[in-house]
Design an enzyme around this catalytic site. Structure first.
Site, short mmCIF file in Angstrom:
data_model
loop_
_atom_site.label_atom_id
_atom_site.label_comp_id
_atom_site.label_asym_id
_atom_site.label_seq_id
_atom_site.Cartn_x
_atom_site.Cartn_y
_atom_site.Cartn_z
CE1 TYR A 163 49.03 45.15 50.36
CE2 TYR A 163 48.73 43.83 48.39
CZ TYR A 163 48.87 45.06 48.99
OH TYR A 163 48.86 46.19 48.21
N PRO A 182 41.13 52.28 43.46
CG PRO A 182 41.04 50.57 41.86
CD PRO A 182 41.58 50.89 43.23
CG LEU A 183 36.40 50.25 42.03
CD1 LEU A 183 35.92 48.84 42.28
CD2 LEU A 183 35.64 50.87 40.87
#
Length: 277
Positions: A59, A205-206
């Protein structure tokens, strides 16, 4: 519903954590645009009760880990920071698996320095490199594990067969695969982790999947006086007691909303409603 999960048998984790990937530049590359806001989000996450933060060497690359230590070091007692290694990031949006032992070893040593720690709570192999035998990739990980530089080890985007193969070398305490209401391709892996008491950490997850699901989520959000995101996260929490959530956001408001997902308790009927195609 249990609000905590014991990772690796000894780390008590609040099941709604925080994923820091969004705290980077465009394409998960470079420094985050508003660094002070990013640091504040991390501080607020811990203040609101988060004790599990997920990051990765990839990241930024590297910037995200440094941001976390800048914001949170010295770390609050019982704060678990999980990181990952095993990618090359030559430019934005480009992710190249690299399981070369020297690369893995460098990833681990550099993460220790950036996170300002002698031991990483949870180090995860970000991807298995199809071009490097796993027997070679695992060597520096096993060395770090035996030396105490890694307390616990996890995997990402793996099959049941791959998990079982790697468990021949060292314990696997977590699996981080793509999973959400709209994309449940890894059901067999999730079921395996439930059976083996391994943490399952769904990334993305969304994502709610097909538009037709939006109506059901909206209906339930009104019923429970919750946000759509809270309903989607609550469904995941109910799906498996080993699921740890790491929704990411740059907004403190959304952060606070996400962390309240464990206060929404769906009925079996409403849970099953969201399972319907």
């Amino acid at each position: 519903m249990n609000k905590t999960f014991k990772l690796g048998g000894d780390l008590e984790i609040n099941r709604v954590g925080y994923g820091a990937m969004q705290l980077t530049g465009k394409g998960e590359f470079g420094e985050v645009e508003d660094r002070e806001n990013a640091k504040n989000v991390l501080l607020k996450a811990v203040e609101f009760g988060v004790n599990f933060i997920d990051t990765a060497e990839a990241y930024g690359p590297k910037y995200n880990e440094s941001l976390i230590s800048d914001a949170l070091y010295p770390y609050k007692q019982n704060l678990v920071i999980a990181t990952k290694g095993g990618f090359l990031r030559p430019e934005p949006f480009v992710w190249i698996p690299n399981g070369n032992p020297d690369h893995i070893r460098e990833n681990i040593e550099s993460s220790l320095k950036r996170l300002k720690t002698d031991s990483i709570d949870l180090w995860q192999l970000h991807r298995i490199d199809p071009n490097v035998p796993i027997e070679k990739t695992i060597v520096p990980i096993l060395e770090a594990y035996k030396d105490g530089k890694i307390k616990h080890f996890g995997l990402s985007e793996v099959t049941v067969e791959q998990i079982e193969k790697i468990r021949e070398y060292l314990p696997v305490v977590s699996v981080q695969n793509l999973y959400n209401l709209g994309d449940r391709r890894w059901e067999d892996v999730l079921d395996y982790t439930i059976k083996e008491n391994i943490a399952f950490i769904p990334w993305y997850p969304l994502a709610s999947g097909p538009n037709k699901m939006a109506g059901k989520l909206q209906e339930l959000s009104l019923k429970y006086n919750s946000t759509i995101a809270q309903i989607a996260l609550s469904w995941l929490l109910k799906r498996g007691s080993n699921i740890l959530l790491i929704p990411g956001t740059k907004s403190i408001q959304h952060l606070e909303e996400n962390l309240k997902a464990d206060s929404v308790s769906l009925t079996e009927e409403d849970y099953n409603l969201l399972l319907e195609k």
